[in-house]
Scaffold this motif. Sequence first.
Motif, PDB file in Angstrom:
ATOM      1  N   THR A 199      10.310  -3.939   0.911  1.00 48.14           N
ATOM      2  CA  THR A 199       9.093  -4.291   0.435  1.00 48.14           C
ATOM      3  C   THR A 199       9.206  -5.918  -0.172  1.00 48.14           C
ATOM      4  OG1 THR A 199       8.232  -2.284   0.502  1.00 48.14           O
ATOM      5  CG2 THR A 199       7.141  -3.957  -1.053  1.00 48.14           C
ATOM      6  N   PRO A 200      10.113  -5.928  -1.354  1.00 53.36           N
ATOM      7  CA  PRO A 200      10.095  -7.206  -1.934  1.00 53.36           C
ATOM      8  C   PRO A 200      10.999  -8.407  -0.849  1.00 53.36           C
ATOM      9  CG  PRO A 200      11.786  -5.480  -3.005  1.00 53.36           C
ATOM     10  CD  PRO A 200      10.816  -5.142  -1.904  1.00 53.36           C
ATOM     11  N   ILE A 201      11.635  -7.976   0.074  1.00 57.21           N
ATOM     12  CA  ILE A 201      12.156  -9.065   0.922  1.00 57.21           C
ATOM     13  C   ILE A 201      11.005  -9.613   1.890  1.00 57.21           C
ATOM     14  CG2 ILE A 201      13.451  -9.458   2.997  1.00 57.21           C
ATOM     15  CD1 ILE A 201      15.420  -7.245   1.850  1.00 57.21           C
ATOM     16  N   ASN A 202       9.824  -8.562   2.007  1.00 57.70           N
ATOM     17  CA  ASN A 202       8.767  -9.033   2.774  1.00 57.70           C
ATOM     18  C   ASN A 202       7.851  -9.870   1.922  1.00 57.70           C
ATOM     19  OD1 ASN A 202       6.513  -7.142   4.702  1.00 57.70           O
ATOM     20  ND2 ASN A 202       6.538  -9.435   4.461  1.00 57.70           N
ATOM     21  N   TYR A 203       7.692  -9.771   0.564  1.00 59.44           N
ATOM     22  CA  TYR A 203       6.890 -10.479  -0.253  1.00 59.44           C
ATOM     23  C   TYR A 203       7.478 -11.844  -0.439  1.00 59.44           C
ATOM     24  CZ  TYR A 203       5.167  -6.139  -2.276  1.00 59.44           C
ATOM     25  OH  TYR A 203       4.643  -4.737  -2.532  1.00 59.44           O
ATOM     26  N   THR A 206       0.762  -1.357   0.017  1.00 62.99           N
ATOM     27  CA  THR A 206      -0.055  -0.017  -0.045  1.00 62.99           C
ATOM     28  C   THR A 206       0.785   1.328  -0.030  1.00 62.99           C
ATOM     29  OG1 THR A 206      -1.639  -0.953   1.115  1.00 62.99           O
ATOM     30  CG2 THR A 206      -1.998   1.021   1.484  1.00 62.99           C
ATOM     31  N   PHE A 207       2.000   1.270   0.785  1.00 65.86           N
ATOM     32  CA  PHE A 207       2.785   2.467   0.729  1.00 65.86           C
ATOM     33  C   PHE A 207       3.592   2.604  -0.530  1.00 65.86           C
ATOM     34  CE2 PHE A 207       2.256   2.999   5.117  1.00 65.86           C
ATOM     35  CZ  PHE A 207       2.892   4.304   5.245  1.00 65.86           C
ATOM     36  N   GLU A 208       4.043   1.585  -1.390  1.00 64.53           N
ATOM     37  CA  GLU A 208       4.737   1.673  -2.419  1.00 64.53           C
ATOM     38  C   GLU A 208       3.631   1.978  -3.625  1.00 64.53           C
ATOM     39  OE1 GLU A 208       7.846   1.156  -3.638  1.00 64.53           O
ATOM     40  OE2 GLU A 208       8.244   1.258  -1.552  1.00 64.53           O
ATOM     41  N   ALA A 230      15.640  13.312   3.723  1.00 61.75           N
ATOM     42  CA  ALA A 230      14.932  12.260   4.504  1.00 61.75           C
ATOM     43  C   ALA A 230      14.042  11.409   3.957  1.00 61.75           C
ATOM     44  CB  ALA A 230      14.620  12.912   5.773  1.00 61.75           C
ATOM     45  N   ARG A 231      12.800  12.073   3.162  1.00 57.54           N
ATOM     46  CA  ARG A 231      11.808  11.327   2.683  1.00 57.54           C
ATOM     47  C   ARG A 231      12.297  10.493   1.708  1.00 57.54           C
ATOM     48  NH1 ARG A 231       9.022  15.038  -1.492  1.00 57.54           N
ATOM     49  NH2 ARG A 231      10.923  14.447  -2.745  1.00 57.54           N
ATOM     50  N   ASN A 279      12.081   6.393   1.492  1.00 60.46           N
ATOM     51  CA  ASN A 279      11.333   5.681   0.417  1.00 60.46           C
ATOM     52  C   ASN A 279      12.323   4.647  -0.307  1.00 60.46           C
ATOM     53  OD1 ASN A 279       9.025   7.431   0.777  1.00 60.46           O
ATOM     54  ND2 ASN A 279       9.505   8.543  -0.929  1.00 60.46           N
ATOM     55  N   SER A 280      13.499   4.817  -0.581  1.00 60.44           N
ATOM     56  CA  SER A 280      14.650   3.933  -0.895  1.00 60.44           C
ATOM     57  C   SER A 280      14.502   2.736  -0.258  1.00 60.44           C
ATOM     58  CB  SER A 280      16.025   4.898  -1.019  1.00 60.44           C
ATOM     59  OG  SER A 280      15.859   5.692  -2.089  1.00 60.44           O
ATOM     60  N   LEU A 281      14.703   3.158   1.120  1.00 57.70           N
ATOM     61  CA  LEU A 281      14.773   1.979   2.124  1.00 57.70           C
ATOM     62  C   LEU A 281      13.391   1.099   1.940  1.00 57.70           C
ATOM     63  CD1 LEU A 281      16.280   3.794   5.237  1.00 57.70           C
ATOM     64  CD2 LEU A 281      17.417   2.023   3.721  1.00 57.70           C
TER      65      LEU A 281
END
Length: 162
Positions: A142-146, A24-26, A130-131, A135-137
């Motif tokens: 995210t794909p690691i979580n997937y 959702t964030f991505e 910072a933003r 976002n890069s992190l």
Amino acid sequence: MNSIRVVHLIYTFAIGLFAGLLYTFEQGVIPTLMTLNAAEYARVEQGLIRSLDAFPTGVIVVANLAMLLPLYPLARLWKQRSTAYWRLTALGWALFFFGVGIFTIVLNVPINNAVLTWNPSDPPADWESARNAWNSLNAIRTPINYASFLLMIWASFEMPEY
């Protein structure tokens, strides 16, 4: 070993919830945040951080379930660590624990904590860096979580009959 099945279901669901949050964030939150000016970004981001970290329904509870519960079947089935179920669960757990959990605590949370100190009426001059760093992190974890989620689903099909 019904308890292992139940625990596997709970942590797989928790890992899936976290994957859904990151998705959702991505796909929605980050693109929207990219359209905001400094003051708007600071106000909205602070609201997001506070609401997502709220206890007891916050992300922290879900992440802790996902990071700790897989240890139960891994410990209980230690003598069966050569099975596909054990190996897939161990790999899924390691990816989530280190690639999402520890990664987030060490890299994303310090940025969140810094954002919480900003005065929304007068954000720091480097607010965009910072933003962009956050976002890069997020794009890394995210794909690691997937992958972790998919491994846990796969493991559920490899669970031995008891």
